[in-house]
Design an enzyme around this catalytic site. Structure first.
Site, PDB file in Angstrom:
ATOM      1  N   SER A   1       0.811  -1.224   0.000  1.00  9.34           N
ATOM      2  CA  SER A   1       0.000   0.000   0.000  1.00  9.34           C
ATOM      3  C   SER A   1       0.842   1.270   0.000  1.00  9.34           C
ATOM      4  O   SER A   1       1.915   1.325   0.626  1.00  9.34           O
ATOM      5  CB  SER A   1      -0.882  -0.006   1.254  1.00  9.34           C
ATOM      6  OG  SER A   1      -1.430   1.273   1.490  1.00  9.34           O
TER       7      SER A   1
ATOM      8  N   GLU B   1       0.165   3.607   1.758  1.00  4.91           N
ATOM      9  CA  GLU B   1       0.243   4.032   3.163  1.00  4.91           C
ATOM     10  C   GLU B   1       1.629   3.797   3.746  1.00  4.91           C
ATOM     11  O   GLU B   1       2.007   4.422   4.735  1.00  4.91           O
ATOM     12  CB  GLU B   1      -0.786   3.263   4.003  1.00  4.91           C
ATOM     13  CG  GLU B   1      -2.143   3.925   4.115  1.00  4.91           C
ATOM     14  CD  GLU B   1      -2.123   5.176   4.978  1.00  4.91           C
ATOM     15  OE1 GLU B   1      -2.669   6.209   4.526  1.00  4.91           O
ATOM     16  OE2 GLU B   1      -1.579   5.125   6.096  1.00  4.91           O
TER      17      GLU B   1
ATOM     18  N   TYR C   1      -1.639   0.383  10.616  1.00  2.00           N
ATOM     19  CA  TYR C   1      -1.904  -0.282   9.331  1.00  2.00           C
ATOM     20  C   TYR C   1      -0.695  -0.147   8.402  1.00  2.00           C
ATOM     21  O   TYR C   1      -0.244  -1.127   7.800  1.00  2.00           O
ATOM     22  CB  TYR C   1      -3.156   0.339   8.689  1.00  2.00           C
ATOM     23  CG  TYR C   1      -3.359  -0.069   7.238  1.00  2.00           C
ATOM     24  CD1 TYR C   1      -4.000  -1.270   6.919  1.00  2.00           C
ATOM     25  CD2 TYR C   1      -2.908   0.738   6.195  1.00  2.00           C
ATOM     26  CE1 TYR C   1      -4.181  -1.651   5.594  1.00  2.00           C
ATOM     27  CE2 TYR C   1      -3.080   0.368   4.873  1.00  2.00           C
ATOM     28  CZ  TYR C   1      -3.718  -0.834   4.577  1.00  2.00           C
ATOM     29  OH  TYR C   1      -3.882  -1.203   3.255  1.00  2.00           O
TER      30      TYR C   1
HETATM   31  P1  NAP Z   1     -11.526  -4.498   1.720  1.00  2.00           P
HETATM   32  O1  NAP Z   1     -12.668  -4.183   0.806  1.00  2.00           O
HETATM   33  O2  NAP Z   1     -11.508  -3.923   3.093  1.00  2.00           O
HETATM   34  O3  NAP Z   1     -11.458  -6.102   1.834  1.00  2.00           O
HETATM   35  C1  NAP Z   1     -10.721  -6.725   2.845  1.00  2.00           C
HETATM   36  C2  NAP Z   1     -10.934  -8.227   2.736  1.00  2.00           C
HETATM   37  O4  NAP Z   1     -10.159  -8.860   3.761  1.00  2.00           O
HETATM   38  C3  NAP Z   1     -12.372  -8.688   2.941  1.00  2.00           C
HETATM   39  O5  NAP Z   1     -12.643  -9.751   2.055  1.00  2.00           O
HETATM   40  C4  NAP Z   1     -12.368  -9.206   4.381  1.00  2.00           C
HETATM   41  O6  NAP Z   1     -13.313 -10.220   4.608  1.00  2.00           O
HETATM   42  C5  NAP Z   1     -10.976  -9.809   4.425  1.00  2.00           C
HETATM   43  N1  NAP Z   1     -10.489 -10.029   5.791  1.00  2.00           N
HETATM   44  C6  NAP Z   1     -10.403  -9.122   6.806  1.00  2.00           C
HETATM   45  N2  NAP Z   1      -9.901  -9.711   7.912  1.00  2.00           N
HETATM   46  C7  NAP Z   1      -9.664 -11.004   7.582  1.00  2.00           C
HETATM   47  C8  NAP Z   1      -9.142 -12.122   8.287  1.00  2.00           C
HETATM   48  N3  NAP Z   1      -8.778 -12.037   9.571  1.00  2.00           N
HETATM   49  N4  NAP Z   1      -9.040 -13.300   7.630  1.00  2.00           N
HETATM   50  C9  NAP Z   1      -9.425 -13.431   6.350  1.00  2.00           C
HETATM   51  N5  NAP Z   1      -9.935 -12.405   5.631  1.00  2.00           N
HETATM   52  C10 NAP Z   1     -10.050 -11.211   6.237  1.00  2.00           C
HETATM   53  O7  NAP Z   1     -10.139  -4.121   1.045  1.00  2.00           O
HETATM   54  P2  NAP Z   1      -9.816  -3.714  -0.471  1.00  2.00           P
HETATM   55  O8  NAP Z   1     -10.066  -2.272  -0.653  1.00  2.00           O
HETATM   56  O9  NAP Z   1     -10.471  -4.715  -1.363  1.00  2.00           O
HETATM   57  O10 NAP Z   1      -8.236  -3.897  -0.484  1.00  2.00           O
HETATM   58  C11 NAP Z   1      -7.651  -5.163  -0.787  1.00  2.00           C
HETATM   59  C12 NAP Z   1      -6.261  -5.221  -0.210  1.00  2.00           C
HETATM   60  O11 NAP Z   1      -5.463  -4.186  -0.783  1.00  2.00           O
HETATM   61  C13 NAP Z   1      -6.154  -4.996   1.293  1.00  2.00           C
HETATM   62  O12 NAP Z   1      -5.080  -5.781   1.768  1.00  2.00           O
HETATM   63  C14 NAP Z   1      -5.827  -3.532   1.435  1.00  2.00           C
HETATM   64  O13 NAP Z   1      -5.158  -3.291   2.649  1.00  2.00           O
HETATM   65  C15 NAP Z   1      -4.939  -3.333   0.232  1.00  2.00           C
HETATM   66  N6  NAP Z   1      -4.925  -1.995  -0.361  1.00  2.00           N
HETATM   67  C16 NAP Z   1      -6.084  -1.383  -0.688  1.00  2.00           C
HETATM   68  C17 NAP Z   1      -6.056  -0.151  -1.319  1.00  2.00           C
HETATM   69  C18 NAP Z   1      -7.331   0.559  -1.711  1.00  2.00           C
HETATM   70  O14 NAP Z   1      -7.261   1.767  -1.980  1.00  2.00           O
HETATM   71  N7  NAP Z   1      -8.451  -0.126  -1.798  1.00  2.00           N
HETATM   72  C19 NAP Z   1      -4.818   0.458  -1.602  1.00  2.00           C
HETATM   73  C20 NAP Z   1      -3.651  -0.211  -1.257  1.00  2.00           C
HETATM   74  C21 NAP Z   1      -3.711  -1.462  -0.654  1.00  2.00           C
HETATM   75  P3  NAP Z   1     -14.802  -9.942   5.203  1.00  2.00           P
HETATM   76  O15 NAP Z   1     -15.659  -9.725   3.977  1.00  2.00           O
HETATM   77  O16 NAP Z   1     -15.102 -11.185   5.932  1.00  2.00           O
HETATM   78  O17 NAP Z   1     -14.719  -8.727   6.080  1.00  2.00           O
HETATM   79  N1  GDD Z   2     -12.417   7.112   6.328  1.00  2.00           N
HETATM   80  C1  GDD Z   2     -12.561   8.443   6.466  1.00  2.00           C
HETATM   81  N2  GDD Z   2     -13.702   8.930   7.019  1.00  2.00           N
HETATM   82  N3  GDD Z   2     -11.567   9.246   6.052  1.00  2.00           N
HETATM   83  C2  GDD Z   2     -11.745  10.588   6.165  1.00  2.00           C
HETATM   84  C3  GDD Z   2     -12.900  11.135   6.718  1.00  2.00           C
HETATM   85  C4  GDD Z   2     -13.932  10.270   7.176  1.00  2.00           C
HETATM   86  O1  GDD Z   2     -14.971  10.678   7.670  1.00  2.00           O
HETATM   87  N4  GDD Z   2     -12.782  12.493   6.675  1.00  2.00           N
HETATM   88  C5  GDD Z   2     -11.602  12.765   6.136  1.00  2.00           C
HETATM   89  N5  GDD Z   2     -10.958  11.613   5.824  1.00  2.00           N
HETATM   90  C6  GDD Z   2      -9.603  11.522   5.255  1.00  2.00           C
HETATM   91  C7  GDD Z   2      -8.666  10.590   6.006  1.00  2.00           C
HETATM   92  O2  GDD Z   2      -8.132  11.243   7.166  1.00  2.00           O
HETATM   93  C8  GDD Z   2      -7.621  10.335   4.917  1.00  2.00           C
HETATM   94  O3  GDD Z   2      -6.687  11.381   4.889  1.00  2.00           O
HETATM   95  C9  GDD Z   2      -8.440  10.382   3.622  1.00  2.00           C
HETATM   96  O4  GDD Z   2      -9.711  10.959   3.961  1.00  2.00           O
HETATM   97  C10 GDD Z   2      -8.676   9.018   2.998  1.00  2.00           C
HETATM   98  O5  GDD Z   2      -9.180   8.147   3.979  1.00  2.00           O
HETATM   99  P1  GDD Z   2      -9.726   6.683   3.607  1.00  2.00           P
HETATM  100  O6  GDD Z   2     -10.726   6.765   2.520  1.00  2.00           O
HETATM  101  O7  GDD Z   2     -10.123   6.028   4.884  1.00  2.00           O
HETATM  102  O8  GDD Z   2      -8.451   5.974   2.945  1.00  2.00           O
HETATM  103  P2  GDD Z   2      -6.928   5.920   3.399  1.00  2.00           P
HETATM  104  O9  GDD Z   2      -6.146   6.733   2.421  1.00  2.00           O
HETATM  105  O10 GDD Z   2      -6.751   6.211   4.833  1.00  2.00           O
HETATM  106  O11 GDD Z   2      -6.600   4.371   3.198  1.00  2.00           O
HETATM  107  C11 GDD Z   2      -7.026   3.696   2.005  1.00  2.00           C
HETATM  108  O12 GDD Z   2      -6.005   3.768   1.039  1.00  2.00           O
HETATM  109  C12 GDD Z   2      -4.785   3.101   1.392  1.00  2.00           C
HETATM  110  C13 GDD Z   2      -3.797   3.317   0.225  1.00  2.00           C
HETATM  111  O13 GDD Z   2      -3.209   4.576   0.350  1.00  2.00           O
HETATM  112  C14 GDD Z   2      -7.347   2.247   2.395  1.00  2.00           C
HETATM  113  O14 GDD Z   2      -7.940   1.610   1.298  1.00  2.00           O
HETATM  114  C15 GDD Z   2      -6.084   1.470   2.755  1.00  2.00           C
HETATM  115  O15 GDD Z   2      -6.426   0.099   2.928  1.00  2.00           O
HETATM  116  C16 GDD Z   2      -5.093   1.627   1.605  1.00  2.00           C
HETATM  117  O16 GDD Z   2      -3.896   0.917   1.874  1.00  2.00           O
END
Ligand code: NAP
Ligand code: GDD
Length: 347
Positions: free
Chosen positions: A125, A127, A149
């Protein structure tokens, strides 16, 4: 037939990856937690596909991971499961480290012990860049994680590098910047905003409480990002790749663009609630995906404004459907999914 095993198949990315791999002719195996099927709405549409097999298990259960991988003998493993909410990780650092960090190690170790040699993808990520030391961020930018995280993801990332080097595993790490879609979890800021707008338009909600509006993110479209994951595993050599659009926008810009799309002035609805402000924030993310462009031939196609609009439109449509369904008294879709036991093979 090629076999893939996806952890996190019920999440946003896992569900799009399952769609993508099934369309390519793969047999797709997915990990679900025991309580997951009742919430597996993102893969509802795949329930009758005979090439989808779900396995009960948890990233905290090393033996289950070993048994599944040993039984399935996958050609490709995608580790997408995680406690993926950054804000929550401050309240639950131990759990986050266990699932998001140690979980990656357990999958790598299960692969190694099972004796099969699948290609491995780790969901790293942006992050991990945290308090960024340069902009834009590339594969060479040092990590400075700012949340439990981010720290857990850095652990999983370096474990992936280590298994690549010490076990000669074809292990790749995708350093993905934020990517969104109508399937995005509702606690992430983009979906929280677009869902609230649909409800505000329908007169069902009157305000939207948010935290830091100044943070900047590089937001892309999730279905395009899962394609990059697959491309990484098709290369002769494993590696690390930044996947991003190269554009950065503030949360405030996301809010303004989304409200503007439905003809509303966001100032009338958005309130700041300190409970959504994080103890430490990642202020600026913007990725340099030139390696992915050069080596994988991958390019982002959906730009910021189009992404915001498609998410707002999807939430407006979904709410309309939900209202129509409740008027007709249709039973809940997830109940039907649980009634398909042939889909779930307990290992
Ligand atoms: P998500 O929608 O939050 O999905 C997370 C998945 O992990 C769900 O299927 C959840 O299952 C499963 N999970 C959580 N805890 C678990 C456990 N203890 N054992 C087995 N499964 C578990 O995440 P996403 O947005 O699809 O992201 C996919 C991956 O990419 C994650 O690793 C995330 O950290 C990473 N990532 C995401 C982003 C982004 O912007 N979306 C960016 C960079 C990296 P349940 O349905 O049972 O809750
Ligand atoms: N969730 C959330 N809720 N975020 C908020 C809010 C709120 O009400 N208000 C402001 N934010 C700001 C957060 O502080 C952050 O700076 C930004 O919105 C994005 O927050 P999220 O959408 O929760 O995503 P993230 O950037 O913290 O994390 C996501 O992206 C990562 C990759 O950079 C997640 O998908 C992570 O799993 C992923 O790794």
């Amino acid at each position: 037939m090629r076999r893939a095993f996806i952890t996190g198949i019920t999440g946003q990315d896992g569900s799009y990856l399952a769609d993508f791999l099934l369309a390519k002719g793969y047999e797709v195996h997915g990990l679900t937690r025991t309580e997951s099927p009742a919430r597996a709405d993102r893969i509802q549409h795949l329930r009758d596909n005979p090439r989808l097999v779900l396995h009960f298990g948890d990233l905290c259960d090393a033996m289950a991971l070993y048994r599944i991988i040993h039984k399935v003998q996958p050609h490709e493993v995608y580790n997408l499961a995680a406690q993926s909410h950054v804000g929550l990780s401050f309240d639950s650092p131990d759990h986050t480290a266990n699932v998001t960090g140690m979980g990656a190690l357990r999958v790598l170790e299960a692969i190694t012990q099972s004796g099969c040699k699948p290609r491995f993808y780790q969901a790293s990520s942006s992050e991990m860049f945290g308090k960024v030391v340069e902009a834009p961020q590339s594969e060479r930018t040092p990590f400075y994680p700012r949340s439990p995280y981010g720290v857990a993801k850095a652990f999983g990332h370096w474990m992936t590098v280590n298994y690549r080097e010490s076990h000669s595993l074809h292990a790749s790490s995708g350093i993905l910047f934020n990517h969104e879609s109508p399937r995005r979890g509702e606690a992430f800021v983009t979906r929280k905003i677009t869902k609230a707008i649909a409800r505000i338009k329908a007169g069902m909600q009157h305000s939207l409480a948010l935290g830091n509006l100044d943070a900047r993110r590089d937001w892309g479209f999730a279905p395009e990002y899962v394609e990059a994951m697959w491309l990484m595993l098709q290369q002769d050599q494993p590696g690390d790749y930044v996947i991003a659009t190269g554009e950065t926008h503030s949360v405030r810009e996301f809010v303004a663009t989304a409200f503007d799309h439905v003809g509303l002035d966001w100032h009338a609805f958005v309130v700041i609630d300190p409970k959504f402000i994080r103890p430490t924030e990642v202020d600026l993310l913007v990725g340099d995906a030139s390696k992915a462009r050069r080596v994988l031939g991958w390019e982002p196609r959906t730009r910021f404004v189009d992404l915001v609009r498609l998410m707002v439109d999807a939430d407006m449509d979904a709410l309309e459907e939900e209202v129509a369904r409740s008027q007709w008294g249709e039973s809940c879709r997830t109940e039907k999914f649980v009634e398909q036991p042939q889909l779930v093979s307990q290992v």
